[in-house]
Design a protein around this motif. Structure first.
Motif, PDB file in Angstrom:
ATOM      1  N   ARG B   3       0.779  -1.244   0.000  1.00  0.00           N
ATOM      2  CA  ARG B   3       0.000   0.000   0.000  1.00  0.00           C
ATOM      3  C   ARG B   3       0.808   1.292   0.000  1.00  0.00           C
ATOM      4  NH1 ARG B   3      -4.916  -1.382  -1.533  1.00  0.00           N
ATOM      5  NH2 ARG B   3      -3.815  -0.584  -3.333  1.00  0.00           N
ATOM      6  N   ASP B   4       1.333   1.636   1.159  1.00  0.00           N
ATOM      7  CA  ASP B   4       1.995   2.924   1.319  1.00  0.00           C
ATOM      8  C   ASP B   4       3.057   3.174   0.262  1.00  0.00           C
ATOM      9  OD1 ASP B   4       0.435   3.401   3.454  1.00  0.00           O
ATOM     10  OD2 ASP B   4       2.067   4.029   4.787  1.00  0.00           O
ATOM     11  N   THR B   5       3.891   2.184   0.075  1.00  0.00           N
ATOM     12  CA  THR B   5       4.975   2.343  -0.883  1.00  0.00           C
ATOM     13  C   THR B   5       4.431   2.579  -2.277  1.00  0.00           C
ATOM     14  OG1 THR B   5       6.178   0.761   0.456  1.00  0.00           O
ATOM     15  CG2 THR B   5       7.110   1.337  -1.674  1.00  0.00           C
ATOM     16  N   GLU B   6       3.485   1.748  -2.628  1.00  0.00           N
ATOM     17  CA  GLU B   6       2.860   1.904  -3.944  1.00  0.00           C
ATOM     18  C   GLU B   6       2.285   3.296  -4.112  1.00  0.00           C
ATOM     19  OE1 GLU B   6      -0.183  -1.001  -5.247  1.00  0.00           O
ATOM     20  OE2 GLU B   6       1.252  -2.510  -4.514  1.00  0.00           O
ATOM     21  N   LYS B   7       1.652   3.759  -3.054  1.00  0.00           N
ATOM     22  CA  LYS B   7       1.013   5.067  -3.114  1.00  0.00           C
ATOM     23  C   LYS B   7       2.069   6.155  -3.334  1.00  0.00           C
ATOM     24  CE  LYS B   7      -2.159   7.817  -0.323  1.00  0.00           C
ATOM     25  NZ  LYS B   7      -2.528   8.041   1.090  1.00  0.00           N
ATOM     26  N   ARG B   8       3.157   6.035  -2.568  1.00  0.00           N
ATOM     27  CA  ARG B   8       4.227   7.033  -2.718  1.00  0.00           C
ATOM     28  C   ARG B   8       4.791   7.013  -4.138  1.00  0.00           C
ATOM     29  NH1 ARG B   8       7.486   8.616   1.461  1.00  0.00           N
ATOM     30  NH2 ARG B   8       9.287   7.549   0.598  1.00  0.00           N
ATOM     31  N   ARG B   9       4.963   5.836  -4.658  1.00  0.00           N
ATOM     32  CA  ARG B   9       5.423   5.700  -6.045  1.00  0.00           C
ATOM     33  C   ARG B   9       4.488   6.441  -6.992  1.00  0.00           C
ATOM     34  NH1 ARG B   9       8.805   1.587  -8.567  1.00  0.00           N
ATOM     35  NH2 ARG B   9       7.482   1.607 -10.393  1.00  0.00           N
ATOM     36  N   ALA B  10       3.211   6.166  -6.811  1.00  0.00           N
ATOM     37  CA  ALA B  10       2.211   6.779  -7.696  1.00  0.00           C
ATOM     38  C   ALA B  10       2.222   8.293  -7.551  1.00  0.00           C
ATOM     39  CB  ALA B  10       0.830   6.227  -7.369  1.00  0.00           C
ATOM     40  N   GLU B  11       2.416   8.731  -6.302  1.00  0.00           N
ATOM     41  CA  GLU B  11       2.448  10.183  -6.072  1.00  0.00           C
ATOM     42  C   GLU B  11       3.647  10.815  -6.765  1.00  0.00           C
ATOM     43  OE1 GLU B  11       0.072  10.381  -1.795  1.00  0.00           O
ATOM     44  OE2 GLU B  11       2.257  10.651  -1.866  1.00  0.00           O
ATOM     45  N   ARG B  13       5.204   9.651  -9.314  1.00  0.00           N
ATOM     46  CA  ARG B  13       4.930   9.603 -10.749  1.00  0.00           C
ATOM     47  C   ARG B  13       4.060  10.775 -11.187  1.00  0.00           C
ATOM     48  NH1 ARG B  13       4.371   5.905 -15.399  1.00  0.00           N
ATOM     49  NH2 ARG B  13       2.574   6.886 -16.386  1.00  0.00           N
ATOM     50  N   ASP B  14       3.030  11.002 -10.440  1.00  0.00           N
ATOM     51  CA  ASP B  14       2.124  12.102 -10.775  1.00  0.00           C
ATOM     52  C   ASP B  14       2.831  13.445 -10.685  1.00  0.00           C
ATOM     53  OD1 ASP B  14       0.148  10.337 -11.206  1.00  0.00           O
ATOM     54  OD2 ASP B  14      -0.964  10.709  -9.351  1.00  0.00           O
TER      55      ASP B  14
END
Lengths: 205, 205
Positions: B3-11, B13-14
């Motif tokens: 979760r968290d890591t994935e979210k940070r990655r996505a952030e 990226r954005d």
DNA sequence: TGTACATCAGTGAACGCGCGTTCACTGATGTAC
DNA sequence: TGTACATCAGTGAACGCGCGTTCACTGATGTAC
């Protein structure tokens, strides 16, 4: 200094121009390199700068030649065309297409935005374009004898840009424009429609 | 990881995408720089490569967004247009023009040849173009119910390329295409002529 | 014709710059027990 | 809850590359007498 020296300068200039033109033709303006050029010409890199302002100046000189040949090509084609204005327009477009597809890289170099810095395009650039435009405007004037000159001018630019666009995207393999084999047909279709020479059918002829 | 890591990655990226888009919009795709991007995003250069393949991938992602907005713009415009096919075509072209002149750099990035190396354009690129083409083909089919699909397709590509060319040279200040203020008028003129909605006069309306 | 001098075409190593990408390393985050 | 360990996002100095342009220098060419 005199004669001999001047002549040698001119010869070097021509030699560099020939090689640069070949490079642009084969690989595009972007792959022109000072060192490679000098080595092919058998001179030092520095010598280039005795004869051209810089590499941009060299590309401009290549473009000058290209424009000359383009103008010649179109002029010859139009001279051989019949009296019908629509067919004249098609002839112009067709010779423009032929030129572009024979040497796409040289042709593209004419329109590359770079030429970057400041003051824009040299005057003779615009003059060459005017020459092309004048050839388009002539048959248009025959078609619309009563149209004011600036309306003719607008139509000229519109038709030129349209045909240019068709050719540009058509020759670009990446983007699926008009397939190369059909470009000529589609240009004829477009021009006949615009001039009103063909009112009904969908495809040309 | 989760979760968290994935979210940070996505952030990240954005965030990178936002900054890159801004840069392309303001100064063109050519002036996008890995280091400047990282410094603005507050991350290390290397982090970019955790999230994008390379700088080309980043530009592709920007183009993806741009294509999305373009498609939306044109779809909305055409949805509001009346039933007349010619006017629908003009609406499409007009919204294409509006999009291009609002963000010329983002628009040009869509067609920049670079994307250099090998295998050409990603599939979704062509799909987005197909989407645009489909919107053009629809009114054309109404105009020519009996025309076979590949003839409609050719007309579609022809019209698209024409309008594209008019806009391209018109927005290019260096080359004297159709003056920016007149582009809309000239596109209307061209389309009406091609569709046969205006048979006689020289200028639009 | 011969000599002394000046010019400047021509040289190419060096300057100055900018860039995308890599990779050994770190430390925060998550997992397993 | 606590501890030991593994993962991998994130770091940023360094790599490797390529380029246009400059400039102190040289030597051939031309001039003047």
């Amino acid at each position: 200094m005199a004669r001999d020296t001047e002549k040698r300068r001119a010869e070097l200039r021509d030699r560099l121009l020939d090689i640069a033109e070949r490079e642009v033709r084969n690989n595009g303006a972007a792959s022109l390199r000072a060192r490679a050029l000098a080595s092919e010409a058998g001179c030092a890199v520095g010598a280039i700068y005795n004869v051209f302002d810089d590499m941009t100046g060299l590309v401009l000189a290549v473009n000058g030649r290209t424009f000359g040949r383009l103008g010649e090509t179109v002029t010859n084609a139009v001279a051989k065309a019949g009296p019908d204005p629509t067919e004249q327009l098609i002839t112009i477009a067709r010779s423009y297409l032929a030129f572009a597809s024979t040497d796409p890289n040289l042709w593209r170099a004419l329109f590359v935005a770079d030429m970057s810095t400041d003051s824009a395009v040299p005057a003779w650039y615009l003059q060459e374009l005017q020459r092309l435009f004048a050839m388009i405007a002539a048959p248009l004037t025959k078609l619309h004898p009563d149209a004011p000159p600036d309306e003719i001018d607008l139509m000229t630019r519109t038709l030129f840009s349209s045909v240019h666009g068709i050719i540009l995207l058509g020759l670009e393999r990446r983007i699926s424009g008009v397939p190369e084999a059909k470009i000529e047909e589609m240009i004829g279709f477009l021009l006949r429609r615009v001039t009103g020479a063909d009112k009904g059918r969908v495809s040309g002829d």
